[in-house]
Design a protein around this motif. Structure first.
Motif, PDB file in Angstrom:
ATOM      1  N   VAL A  74      77.855  40.080  37.427  1.00 10.72           N
ATOM      2  CA  VAL A  74      77.217  41.340  37.812  1.00 10.72           C
ATOM      3  C   VAL A  74      77.300  42.314  36.639  1.00 10.72           C
ATOM      4  O   VAL A  74      78.370  42.530  36.078  1.00 10.72           O
ATOM      5  CB  VAL A  74      77.900  41.943  39.055  1.00 10.72           C
ATOM      6  N   VAL A  75      76.165  42.889  36.259  1.00 12.49           N
ATOM      7  CA  VAL A  75      76.137  43.831  35.136  1.00 12.49           C
ATOM      8  C   VAL A  75      75.937  45.272  35.601  1.00 12.49           C
ATOM      9  O   VAL A  75      76.167  46.204  34.832  1.00 12.49           O
ATOM     10  CB  VAL A  75      75.032  43.450  34.136  1.00 12.49           C
ATOM     11  N   GLU A  76      75.506  45.454  36.865  1.00 10.62           N
ATOM     12  CA  GLU A  76      75.287  46.828  37.358  1.00 10.62           C
ATOM     13  C   GLU A  76      75.394  46.827  38.872  1.00 10.62           C
ATOM     14  O   GLU A  76      74.876  45.937  39.539  1.00 10.62           O
ATOM     15  CB  GLU A  76      73.905  47.333  36.933  1.00 10.62           C
ATOM     16  N   VAL A  77      76.080  47.832  39.403  1.00 14.97           N
ATOM     17  CA  VAL A  77      76.153  48.069  40.845  1.00 14.97           C
ATOM     18  C   VAL A  77      75.572  49.455  41.090  1.00 14.97           C
ATOM     19  O   VAL A  77      76.184  50.469  40.730  1.00 14.97           O
ATOM     20  CB  VAL A  77      77.594  47.964  41.371  1.00 14.97           C
ATOM     21  N   ALA A  78      74.383  49.495  41.677  1.00 14.30           N
ATOM     22  CA  ALA A  78      73.678  50.765  41.854  1.00 14.30           C
ATOM     23  C   ALA A  78      73.986  51.425  43.192  1.00 14.30           C
ATOM     24  O   ALA A  78      73.994  52.655  43.294  1.00 14.30           O
ATOM     25  CB  ALA A  78      72.171  50.537  41.719  1.00 14.30           C
ATOM     26  N   LEU A  90      67.501  49.246  44.436  1.00 11.41           N
ATOM     27  CA  LEU A  90      68.413  48.300  43.796  1.00 11.41           C
ATOM     28  C   LEU A  90      69.820  48.452  44.364  1.00 11.41           C
ATOM     29  O   LEU A  90      70.350  49.561  44.456  1.00 11.41           O
ATOM     30  CB  LEU A  90      68.430  48.548  42.282  1.00 11.41           C
ATOM     31  N   LEU A  91      70.418  47.310  44.757  1.00 16.00           N
ATOM     32  CA  LEU A  91      71.807  47.288  45.195  1.00 16.00           C
ATOM     33  C   LEU A  91      72.731  46.914  44.041  1.00 16.00           C
ATOM     34  O   LEU A  91      73.680  47.624  43.732  1.00 16.00           O
ATOM     35  CB  LEU A  91      71.991  46.307  46.359  1.00 16.00           C
ATOM     36  N   PHE A  92      72.441  45.789  43.406  1.00 12.67           N
ATOM     37  CA  PHE A  92      73.190  45.406  42.205  1.00 12.67           C
ATOM     38  C   PHE A  92      72.329  44.458  41.392  1.00 12.67           C
ATOM     39  O   PHE A  92      71.325  43.924  41.871  1.00 12.67           O
ATOM     40  CB  PHE A  92      74.545  44.778  42.557  1.00 12.67           C
ATOM     41  N   VAL A 220      69.026  42.463  43.028  1.00 13.89           N
ATOM     42  CA  VAL A 220      69.194  42.356  44.475  1.00 13.89           C
ATOM     43  C   VAL A 220      68.900  43.728  45.075  1.00 13.89           C
ATOM     44  O   VAL A 220      69.550  44.723  44.720  1.00 13.89           O
ATOM     45  CB  VAL A 220      70.621  41.891  44.836  1.00 13.89           C
ATOM     46  N   VAL A 221      67.920  43.775  45.978  1.00 17.33           N
ATOM     47  CA  VAL A 221      67.451  45.056  46.521  1.00 17.33           C
ATOM     48  C   VAL A 221      67.707  45.124  48.017  1.00 17.33           C
ATOM     49  O   VAL A 221      67.982  44.116  48.678  1.00 17.33           O
ATOM     50  CB  VAL A 221      65.952  45.249  46.217  1.00 17.33           C
ATOM     51  N   ALA A 222      67.601  46.326  48.567  1.00 15.38           N
ATOM     52  CA  ALA A 222      67.819  46.548  49.997  1.00 15.38           C
ATOM     53  C   ALA A 222      66.679  45.934  50.797  1.00 15.38           C
ATOM     54  O   ALA A 222      65.504  46.173  50.495  1.00 15.38           O
ATOM     55  CB  ALA A 222      67.918  48.041  50.279  1.00 15.38           C
ATOM     56  N   PRO A 223      66.981  45.148  51.840  1.00 12.51           N
ATOM     57  CA  PRO A 223      65.907  44.523  52.633  1.00 12.51           C
ATOM     58  C   PRO A 223      65.136  45.529  53.483  1.00 12.51           C
ATOM     59  O   PRO A 223      63.947  45.343  53.724  1.00 12.51           O
ATOM     60  CB  PRO A 223      66.662  43.515  53.497  1.00 12.51           C
ATOM     61  N   THR A 224      65.802  46.564  53.966  1.00  5.06           N
ATOM     62  CA  THR A 224      65.154  47.613  54.753  1.00  5.06           C
ATOM     63  C   THR A 224      65.888  48.919  54.447  1.00  5.06           C
ATOM     64  O   THR A 224      66.790  48.977  53.603  1.00  5.06           O
ATOM     65  CB  THR A 224      65.238  47.330  56.267  1.00  5.06           C
ATOM     66  N   ASP A 225      65.524  49.976  55.156  1.00  7.73           N
ATOM     67  CA  ASP A 225      66.299  51.217  55.072  1.00  7.73           C
ATOM     68  C   ASP A 225      67.662  50.989  55.717  1.00  7.73           C
ATOM     69  O   ASP A 225      67.750  50.389  56.793  1.00  7.73           O
ATOM     70  CB  ASP A 225      65.565  52.351  55.779  1.00  7.73           C
ATOM     71  N   GLY A 226      68.705  51.490  55.075  1.00 13.09           N
ATOM     72  CA  GLY A 226      70.049  51.300  55.623  1.00 13.09           C
ATOM     73  C   GLY A 226      71.106  51.755  54.656  1.00 13.09           C
ATOM     74  O   GLY A 226      70.867  52.622  53.800  1.00 13.09           O
ATOM     75  N   TYR A 227      72.267  51.127  54.749  1.00 10.60           N
ATOM     76  CA  TYR A 227      73.365  51.490  53.866  1.00 10.60           C
ATOM     77  C   TYR A 227      74.396  50.365  53.837  1.00 10.60           C
ATOM     78  O   TYR A 227      74.394  49.459  54.682  1.00 10.60           O
ATOM     79  CB  TYR A 227      74.033  52.798  54.315  1.00 10.60           C
ATOM     80  N   ILE A 228      75.287  50.441  52.841  1.00 11.66           N
ATOM     81  CA  ILE A 228      76.380  49.491  52.678  1.00 11.66           C
ATOM     82  C   ILE A 228      77.662  50.176  53.160  1.00 11.66           C
ATOM     83  O   ILE A 228      78.088  51.167  52.564  1.00 11.66           O
ATOM     84  CB  ILE A 228      76.536  49.062  51.209  1.00 11.66           C
ATOM     85  N   ARG A 234      82.014  44.970  41.926  1.00 12.01           N
ATOM     86  CA  ARG A 234      82.157  45.749  40.710  1.00 12.01           C
ATOM     87  C   ARG A 234      81.509  45.007  39.544  1.00 12.01           C
ATOM     88  O   ARG A 234      81.444  43.774  39.548  1.00 12.01           O
ATOM     89  CB  ARG A 234      83.633  46.014  40.390  1.00 12.01           C
ATOM     90  N   PRO A 235      81.008  45.760  38.535  1.00 10.66           N
ATOM     91  CA  PRO A 235      80.458  45.092  37.353  1.00 10.66           C
ATOM     92  C   PRO A 235      81.507  44.187  36.700  1.00 10.66           C
ATOM     93  O   PRO A 235      82.683  44.524  36.625  1.00 10.66           O
ATOM     94  CB  PRO A 235      80.078  46.259  36.433  1.00 10.66           C
TER      95      PRO A 235
END
Length: 372
Positions: A74-78, A90-92, A220-228, A234-235
């Motif tokens: 993983v190079v970025e966690v957005a 974008l999620l990560f 890796v992107v969000a499939p719908t509106d929502g949250y984690i 971590r990167p």
């Protein structure tokens, strides 16, 4: 519920004995106790059957495990924990360089294959030209043979001259046959295609599309509106394909479900009005209606397995029947946390005066949520 009714009845008894100065003796006390049993019991029996009530209700929500399709560091966690994201955000991001290298290789191979197709086309043209040349030589050899045969009949030339012309004609015919075989081979190689695309080019195009797809999956992107709800990634961490990395909570399509004992089934019908008192919203009661009645009870399900079902294993619980309740717009604006529990009452057309007691008791329980 029973405690509340008894407290109300006790308050009425105190009012009768204190304010109205009713005599306290064995007859009045016995009457009050028997009255408690009959009145409270009757009200409870009538309410529980005609206006079912449950404490087993919850606001359910949908979650999805976020599973990467490709592997890598993983190079970025957005995304951030509990921060809303929109569909496509974008999620990560996974290191895209190895997948970009594969795309570059496939692009080079595809360019080479397309160039080869042009060479195959040129080979067909060369074979056609060669065939035309040897056919002209065959025609000339045929003319020479015919002339020598005519002159031999007139005894102008020798038999040896005719034999030489015959050998030249046969050689020309062999050359034509070879040129035709070469042309057929070139045409087969050039004509090998799928929907007008050379088979080699089509295969390499498919390989390139697969490589580009894998490259795109590094984001890796969000499939719908929502949250984690929890972000532990971590990167620098490595993720593997088909291994969940986090849980995604969908903001939409929440469903409010209440479970009732099976004795309440006759009064649980689609369209019946209902009310819900959430522990997370003290003092508030939300109105709604039953929209879905579950046609099956989970305790009775059977699945194919390698063991024989033991009915004794299911004796402990009869199983509840579930209904889905759609609450009003005032509830939608409240934004209660997903998973919130509630107490629910459903009102039927029978014994409607008793429904007033049920409504009062539900509101009293909602007020009690202020003190936990």
């Amino acid at each position: 519920m029973v405690v509340l009714l008894l407290l109300i009845y006790a308050g009425l008894c105190v009012a009768v004995f204190k304010l109205l100065r009713a005599p306290v003796n064995q007859w009045t006390v016995t009457t009050a106790v028997v009255g408690a049993i009959l009145i409270v019991g009757g009200i409870l029996a009538g309410m529980n059957y005609n206006h079912p009530y449950t404490t087993n209700a919850r606001l359910y929500f949908y979650t999805s495990p976020i599973v990467p399709i490709v592997s890598g560091p993983v190079v970025e966690v957005a995304a951030e924990a509990n921060k809303p994201v929109r569909q496509g955000d974008l999620l990560f991001r996974i290191d895209p360089r190895p997948y970009q290298f594969i795309v570059d290789q496939k692009q080079a191979a595809l360019a080479e294959a397309r160039q080869s197709v042009k060479q195959l086309e040129a080979s067909v043209r060369r074979a056609e030209a060669a065939l035309g040349r040897v056919q002209a030589q065959q025609d000339l050899a045929q003319q020479t043979y015919d002339r020598q045969a005519e002159l031999l009949q007139k005894q102008v030339v020798s038999q040896a001259a005719l034999d030489a012309a015959s050998r030249n004609l046969e050689a020309a015919r062999q050359s034509v046959a070879g040129a035709e075989a070469t042309l057929d081979s070139a045409q087969i190689a050039y004509a090998s295609n799928i929907d007008g695309v050379n088979t080699t080019v089509a295969r390499l195009e498919a390989d390139l599309h697969a490589a580009e797809y894998n490259l795109a999956q590094t984001q890796v992107v969000a499939p719908t509106d929502g949250y984690i709800p929890q972000m532990l990634l971590r990167p620098g961490m490595s993720v593997s394909a088909a291994t969940p990395t986090m849980v995604f909570v969908h903001s939409r399509d929440q469903v409010f479900v209440a479970a009732f004992p099976q004795t309440a089934i006759p009064r649980l019908q689609v369209g019946r009005p209902a009310e819900a008192a959430f522990a997370a919203a003290p003092g508030r009661v939300y109105a709604g209606r039953i929209t879905v009645f579950a046609d099956a009870i989970a305790a009775g399900q059977l699945q194919a397995s390698g063991t024989i079902m033991d009915p004794a294993s299911r004796v402990g619980s009869a199983g509840d029947v579930t209904v889905t309740i759609e609450l009003g717009d005032d509830f939608a604006a409240r934004q209660l946390p997903p998973g919130s529990v509630a107490k629910v009452a459903v009102y039927s057309d029978h014994w409607q005066p008793i429904a007033i007691v049920r409504r009062i008791l539900l509101r009293m329980q909602s007020w009690l949520n202020y003190i936990g």
